[in-house]
Design a protein around this motif. Structure first.
Motif, PDB file in Angstrom:
ATOM      1  N   GLN A 181      -5.439   0.078   3.152  1.00 52.65           N
ATOM      2  CA  GLN A 181      -5.014   1.319   2.499  1.00 52.65           C
ATOM      3  C   GLN A 181      -3.515   1.526   2.666  1.00 52.65           C
ATOM      4  O   GLN A 181      -2.812   1.891   1.717  1.00 52.65           O
ATOM      5  CB  GLN A 181      -5.788   2.508   3.076  1.00 52.65           C
ATOM      6  N   LEU A 182      -3.022   1.271   3.871  1.00 51.39           N
ATOM      7  CA  LEU A 182      -1.590   1.414   4.126  1.00 51.39           C
ATOM      8  C   LEU A 182      -0.790   0.458   3.241  1.00 51.39           C
ATOM      9  O   LEU A 182       0.242   0.833   2.670  1.00 51.39           O
ATOM     10  CB  LEU A 182      -1.287   1.158   5.597  1.00 51.39           C
ATOM     11  N   SER A 221       2.919  -0.346  -1.091  1.00 52.58           N
ATOM     12  CA  SER A 221       3.249  -1.010  -2.355  1.00 52.58           C
ATOM     13  C   SER A 221       3.580   0.024  -3.424  1.00 52.58           C
ATOM     14  O   SER A 221       4.564  -0.120  -4.160  1.00 52.58           O
ATOM     15  CB  SER A 221       2.075  -1.884  -2.820  1.00 52.58           C
ATOM     16  N   ALA A 222       2.759   1.074  -3.484  1.00 49.61           N
ATOM     17  CA  ALA A 222       2.996   2.134  -4.470  1.00 49.61           C
ATOM     18  C   ALA A 222       4.338   2.818  -4.239  1.00 49.61           C
ATOM     19  O   ALA A 222       5.028   3.194  -5.195  1.00 49.61           O
ATOM     20  CB  ALA A 222       1.871   3.153  -4.424  1.00 49.61           C
ATOM     21  N   ARG A 223       4.727   2.937  -2.975  1.00 50.39           N
ATOM     22  CA  ARG A 223       6.004   3.562  -2.637  1.00 50.39           C
ATOM     23  C   ARG A 223       7.177   2.791  -3.249  1.00 50.39           C
ATOM     24  O   ARG A 223       8.205   3.384  -3.604  1.00 50.39           O
ATOM     25  CB  ARG A 223       6.155   3.618  -1.111  1.00 50.39           C
ATOM     26  N   LYS A 224       6.992   1.475  -3.413  1.00 54.76           N
ATOM     27  CA  LYS A 224       8.066   0.630  -3.937  1.00 54.76           C
ATOM     28  C   LYS A 224       8.249   0.781  -5.440  1.00 54.76           C
ATOM     29  O   LYS A 224       9.355   0.605  -5.954  1.00 54.76           O
ATOM     30  CB  LYS A 224       7.791  -0.841  -3.598  1.00 54.76           C
ATOM     31  N   ILE A 275      -0.964   8.028   4.281  1.00 58.08           N
ATOM     32  CA  ILE A 275      -0.030   8.371   3.200  1.00 58.08           C
ATOM     33  C   ILE A 275       1.353   8.664   3.773  1.00 58.08           C
ATOM     34  O   ILE A 275       2.365   8.186   3.266  1.00 58.08           O
ATOM     35  CB  ILE A 275      -0.564   9.590   2.415  1.00 58.08           C
ATOM     36  N   LEU A 276       1.383   9.443   4.853  1.00 59.49           N
ATOM     37  CA  LEU A 276       2.660   9.803   5.473  1.00 59.49           C
ATOM     38  C   LEU A 276       3.349   8.581   6.071  1.00 59.49           C
ATOM     39  O   LEU A 276       4.570   8.431   5.979  1.00 59.49           O
ATOM     40  CB  LEU A 276       2.435  10.870   6.543  1.00 59.49           C
ATOM     41  N   GLU A 277       2.557   7.697   6.680  1.00 61.30           N
ATOM     42  CA  GLU A 277       3.128   6.483   7.259  1.00 61.30           C
ATOM     43  C   GLU A 277       3.753   5.592   6.190  1.00 61.30           C
ATOM     44  O   GLU A 277       4.733   4.883   6.446  1.00 61.30           O
ATOM     45  CB  GLU A 277       2.058   5.706   8.026  1.00 61.30           C
ATOM     46  N   ALA A 278       3.201   5.653   4.977  1.00 62.97           N
ATOM     47  CA  ALA A 278       3.729   4.836   3.877  1.00 62.97           C
ATOM     48  C   ALA A 278       5.022   5.407   3.305  1.00 62.97           C
ATOM     49  O   ALA A 278       5.668   4.762   2.472  1.00 62.97           O
ATOM     50  CB  ALA A 278       2.683   4.718   2.773  1.00 62.97           C
TER      51      ALA A 278
END
Length: 316
Positions: A264-265, A270-273, A290-293
């Motif tokens: 999940q992380l 990946s989505a953050r990129k 989510i926050l860690e990402a």
């Protein structure tokens, strides 16, 4: 003719939701209209097709407002002749403590209708007007009723019992993309394409992807079944290229696709990129991941079906 009539000053929307979807309804309306609506109707400066939302029932493009019905009738008398055939619809207000009955509503429709210069047609009118009694008086204007487009998408060639309902999928698409113009979206784990179909049917610029070739082929068939055109790529979320304004991730949760917190992380990282905004649909607590990402949670809601509960989480 319609162009000779005054322009609307604002727009009144009525809406309704089942109790288990009330939180989802409120999040969708907050996303679309940037306000927290009342119990059954609200007024906005934004003009939006009622059929975009699975919860909006109708829209009145407000031409006149008045404290009494006589005020409205006086203003209607100043209208030019209507070239199109027309009908007046009384719009019910579920918040009234003593709402008028059917006969009283029909009487109001007749009383207002006879004041309009033109040709009334109760059966096949080309133009609809709406009259509604709100708490501080009445509003009158053009009337537009919602069409339940999402219901047409329930029967797909390929369906999974664990997939989102078309109502939820449509609301999620609206939460992710409240303003389609100029917005690029991606559903990188699209499955059989439930969210894609709703988004594409609303003119949202969205592509799908999935690492499973069996589901990507089914998603393409489902999309084509409704006469829609959309791209579905065979790719892992970790290999997505380019930049998107928003990503929608409905986390896998059936027995055949259980993923670990580490996976999940990796998905969120990946989505953050490649995405500025993220909308997550999940049955598990994932806030810390989510926050860690690197995302910040800005809004959320819960939607339930019996004991089965999902969260929709908006992140930036």
């Amino acid at each position: 003719m319609m162009e000779l009539l005054p322009k609307p000053t604002s727009y009144l929307y009525t809406y309704a939701s089942r109790e288990e979807e009330a939180s989802l309804c409120q999040l969708e309306l907050r996303s679309l209209f940037n306000q927290s609506p009342g119990r059954s109707y609200f007024i906005s400066d934004l003009k939006m097709a009622p059929s975009r939302s699975p919860f909006i029932r109708e829209r009145i493009d407000i031409l006149f407002e008045g404290t009494t019905l006589e005020d409205i009738i006086g203003q209607i008398n100043g209208l030019p002749k209507i070239e199109s055939s027309y009908r007046v619809v009384y719009v019910k207000n579920d918040e009234l403590s003593d709402p008028p009955g059917l006969q009283a509503r029909r009487a109001i429709e007749r009383e207002v209708g006879v004041q309009i210069k033109g040709e009334p047609d109760l059966h096949n009118p080309k133009l609809l007007f709406g009259i509604m009694n709100i708490h501080n008086g009445f509003v009158f204007g053009f009337y537009v009723k919602s069409e339940a487009v999402w219901l047409q998408h329930q029967q797909k060639p390929y369906m999974y019992s664990t997939a989102l309902s078309t109502r939820v999928a449509r609301a999620v698409a609206n939460i992710a993309v409240p303003i389609p113009e100029g917005t690029k979206a991606i559903d990188p784990c699209c499955g059989i394409g439930t969210v894609l179909i709703e988004a594409l049917s609303m003119g949202i610029d969205i592509i799908g992807g999935d690492k499973n070739p069996l589901v990507t082929s089914k998603a393409r068939v489902n999309i084509a079944h409704f006469g829609l055109e959309g791209k579905v790529l065979l790719q892992d979320i970790r290999n997505v290229m380019g930049h998107y304004d928003v990503a929608i991730i409905d986390l896998p949760y059936n027995l055949c696709s259980v993923i670990t917190p580490k996976e999940q992380l990796e998905m969120f990282q990946s989505a953050r990129k490649f995405a500025q905004k993220l909308v997550v649909v999940t049955i598990e607590p994932v806030d810390s991941i989510i926050l860690e990402a690197g995302f910040t949670i800005t809004d959320r809601c819960e939607v339930s079906k019996g004991s089965f509960k999902r969260e929709v989480i908006v992140c930036k």
